[in-house]
Write an enzyme that holds these catalytic residues in place. Sequence first.
Site, PDB file in Angstrom:
ATOM      1  N   SER A 124       0.905  -1.129  -0.156  1.00 19.06           N
ATOM      2  CA  SER A 124      -0.056  -0.029  -0.070  1.00 19.06           C
ATOM      3  C   SER A 124       0.911   1.234   0.085  1.00 19.06           C
ATOM      4  O   SER A 124       1.908   1.354   0.508  1.00 19.06           O
ATOM      5  CB  SER A 124      -0.898  -0.079   1.224  1.00 19.06           C
ATOM      6  OG  SER A 124      -1.615   1.267   1.641  1.00 19.06           O
ATOM      7  N   TYR A 149      -2.641  -0.741  10.440  1.00 18.23           N
ATOM      8  CA  TYR A 149      -2.848  -1.324   9.076  1.00 18.23           C
ATOM      9  C   TYR A 149      -1.576  -1.342   8.204  1.00 18.23           C
ATOM     10  O   TYR A 149      -1.050  -2.041   7.566  1.00 18.23           O
ATOM     11  CB  TYR A 149      -4.000  -0.892   8.319  1.00 18.23           C
ATOM     12  CG  TYR A 149      -4.047  -1.064   6.859  1.00 18.23           C
ATOM     13  CD1 TYR A 149      -4.257  -2.443   6.358  1.00 18.23           C
ATOM     14  CD2 TYR A 149      -3.652  -0.064   5.833  1.00 18.23           C
ATOM     15  CE1 TYR A 149      -4.191  -2.608   4.956  1.00 18.23           C
ATOM     16  CE2 TYR A 149      -3.406  -0.354   4.681  1.00 18.23           C
ATOM     17  CZ  TYR A 149      -3.677  -1.523   4.173  1.00 18.23           C
ATOM     18  OH  TYR A 149      -3.874  -1.921   2.895  1.00 18.23           O
ATOM     19  N   LYS A 153       1.553  -3.790   6.453  1.00 15.35           N
ATOM     20  CA  LYS A 153       2.045  -3.881   4.944  1.00 15.35           C
ATOM     21  C   LYS A 153       3.607  -3.461   5.003  1.00 15.35           C
ATOM     22  O   LYS A 153       4.542  -4.387   4.263  1.00 15.35           O
ATOM     23  CB  LYS A 153       1.327  -2.649   4.321  1.00 15.35           C
ATOM     24  CG  LYS A 153       0.148  -3.038   3.848  1.00 15.35           C
ATOM     25  CD  LYS A 153      -0.349  -4.490   2.947  1.00 15.35           C
ATOM     26  CE  LYS A 153      -1.699  -4.975   3.159  1.00 15.35           C
ATOM     27  NZ  LYS A 153      -1.726  -6.357   2.484  1.00 15.35           N
TER      28      LYS A 153
END
Length: 338
Positions: A124, A149, A153
């Site tokens: 991302s 989050y 990643k």
Amino acid sequence: MTILVTGGMGYVGSHTILELLTQGYEVVAIDNCSNSKPAVLDRVKKLSGKDISFYKTDLRDKKGLDEVFRTHKIDCVMHFAALKAVGESVEKPLFYYEHNLNSTLALCNAMEKYGVTKFIFSSSASVYRSDNLMPLTEESVAGDCINPYAWTKFMCEQILKDAAAVNSDWSVAVLRYFNVIGAHESGDIGEDPQGVPNNLMPYIAQVAVGRREYLSVYGDDYDTPDGTCIRDYIHVSDVAAGHVAAIDYLAKNKGVNMFNLGTGKGTSVLEFVEAFEKASGITINKKIAPRRPGDLPIGYASVDKAKRELNWTAVKTVEDAAADTWHWQSKNPQGYEA
Ligand code: WQD
């Protein structure tokens, strides 16, 4: 050539499976369906006229994962499966680390065990630090993430780098997505978020079909031309094509390589709403609301590396994506459930 697609019933995973089948690849898909509807499988099969092997299992279930690798000779893994709601990750950080890290570790272990060497990872743009200059290149500084989050990643990228350092035959493409929007042009598959959508496009689409009253525009006092935030919105079909391009790249390149998947073009929230209104012919009720904590004013990609090395470039516009999203949402007002 057989591609293992994790999270294959999800938004980006399902569109990529369709692209893979269209291009003649064999697909084995895994999904625990915790955040997706199995109905998508029939839609993908119908659209492609092809079948896939599907396993409803969790990647962290070692027995289930072993069975998949034992049964199929996998040439390349595409790892989409992950929890991805930024706000939820702040509330339940351990849940996010547990899911996203352990599923990636389980996959890497299975690859080592079964001699699979090609891996394409859904990362991302949120891994980039907030103080980089625009556009973001793959050399921009990553880390210091602002939510769990994004950390998951970033940490998975590190796991892949370390694993590839001791597996010299591994070829890994880390694809850093910018804001993925749109739906397949058929209108038969698309984004179907559970509960209140977090992201701009699905929220607008639900306002358009009457499921939500109005859109809150989070801040109109940013230092941008119209005061609203600017993002790099990329059509999901372009993202799917980027994955297929990465397969060819991995055939010729070893080690871990990062690529931005974006358009290189920034669009403001108000421009985005206007594009949707034009595509749908519907006026979107909206109210200016306070800034959303954690939002950056501006974010867009440099896409030179992907163009040069993957021989891929996004071809669809925000207007195309708006038209396709409206096609999907108006055909499926309640998503896959109906
Ligand atoms: C876009 C713009 C909002 C909703 C997030 C994640 C990122 C990636 C993609 C991956 C912003 C504005 C939004 C609304 C609004 N995740 N907005 N009203 O925040 O750029 O990126 O999704 O899985 O990791 O951080 O995307 O779609 O939420 O917001 O005004 O109701 O729209 O403020 O400027 P974002 P988004």
